[in-house]
Design a protein around this motif. Structure first.
Motif, mmCIF file in Angstrom:
data_model
loop_
_atom_site.group_PDB
_atom_site.id
_atom_site.type_symbol
_atom_site.label_atom_id
_atom_site.label_comp_id
_atom_site.label_asym_id
_atom_site.label_seq_id
_atom_site.Cartn_x
_atom_site.Cartn_y
_atom_site.Cartn_z
ATOM 1 N N LEU A 44 0.826 -1.209 0.000
ATOM 2 C CA LEU A 44 0.000 0.000 0.000
ATOM 3 C C LEU A 44 0.860 1.258 0.000
ATOM 4 O O LEU A 44 0.565 2.222 -0.713
ATOM 5 C CB LEU A 44 -0.946 -0.002 1.201
ATOM 6 C CG LEU A 44 -1.996 -1.108 1.237
ATOM 7 C CD1 LEU A 44 -2.906 -0.931 2.444
ATOM 8 C CD2 LEU A 44 -2.812 -1.131 -0.036
ATOM 9 N N VAL A 82 0.849 4.207 -2.760
ATOM 10 C CA VAL A 82 0.652 5.621 -2.389
ATOM 11 C C VAL A 82 1.797 6.471 -2.924
ATOM 12 O O VAL A 82 1.581 7.588 -3.427
ATOM 13 C CB VAL A 82 0.531 5.766 -0.855
ATOM 14 C CG1 VAL A 82 0.611 7.233 -0.443
ATOM 15 C CG2 VAL A 82 -0.784 5.161 -0.368
ATOM 16 N N SER A 109 -6.100 2.676 -1.663
ATOM 17 C CA SER A 109 -5.509 1.875 -0.586
ATOM 18 C C SER A 109 -6.574 0.991 0.059
ATOM 19 O O SER A 109 -6.299 -0.167 0.403
ATOM 20 C CB SER A 109 -4.874 2.786 0.469
ATOM 21 O OG SER A 109 -3.768 3.481 -0.073
#
Length: 201
Positions: free
Chosen positions: A47, A51, A155
């Motif tokens: 994740l 990001v 996410s």
């Protein structure tokens, strides 16, 4: 970001998260080898990698890649080489043990690093977000605020999908205790194939 725009991005995120890729395969293998709880470290790394890709695409890396094909080529080779290395390592790994205490010894930091490296070196993610994100951006609104919404939405969908994969893999542990060697070799071969094929795309 308007509600309709966000809902459209949510649906797009779900579709992208459900599409097979190296991060999903890593969640599958780590879920089988280390259990779903330990795989949360892998997922957290993945994740963070996504990001960082989203942030890079929104704040300039997309333009950099478009201005020079060499950067994209280098990223493809780097990501491909890492996946090949992971695949070779998995291919030679022994079958899992039914003893959870033994199988859960995967170092948390190591699992996190593998997830992060797989996510951030995924050129398909860079290409996808570079092409996709401009469709959802509103030039009249704060780019930082839109980044927060986009990163949080993707996410959340990716977390749900990877957790589901890890839990499913954990439930296969009895079968993997018997056939885990073949499972490792199959997943390792897939990772090597994905890694070898990335520079060609």
């Amino acid at each position: 970001m308007h509600l309709q725009t966000w809902l459209l991005f949510l649906l797009t995120s779900i579709g992208m998260s459900l599409s097979p890729g190296p991060n999903a395969l890593l969640a599958l293998t780590h879920g089988a080898l280390h259990g779903s709880k330990r795989t949360l470290f892998t997922i957290a790394g993945s994740l963070l990698g996504f990001v960082l890709i989203i942030a890079g695409c929104l704040f300039g890396i997309g333009a950099l890649l478009e201005s020079s094909a060499h950067w994209l080529t280098a990223l493809k080779w780097l990501g491909g080489a890492y996946l090949v290395w992971l695949g070779i390592k998995l291919f030679s790994a022994p079958a899992i043990s039914m003893d959870l205490a033994v199988s859960a010894r995967g170092d948390a930091w190591s699992l996190f690093r593998q997830g992060l490296a797989t996510g951030v070196t995924n050129p398909k993610g860079v290409l996808f977000f570079t092409a996709l994100l401009p469709q959802f951006l509103d030039p009249e609104r704060s780019l930082v605020t839109q980044f927060v919404f986009i990163a949080a939405t993707y996410s959340a969908t990716e977390f749900a999908v990877e957790c589901g994969i890890a839990v499913g893999a954990t439930r296969l542990r009895p079968w993997l205790a018997r056939s885990g060697r073949r499972f490792n070799r199959a997943c390792g071969a897939v990772l090597v194939a994905i890694g070898a094929g990335l520079p060609a795309h």
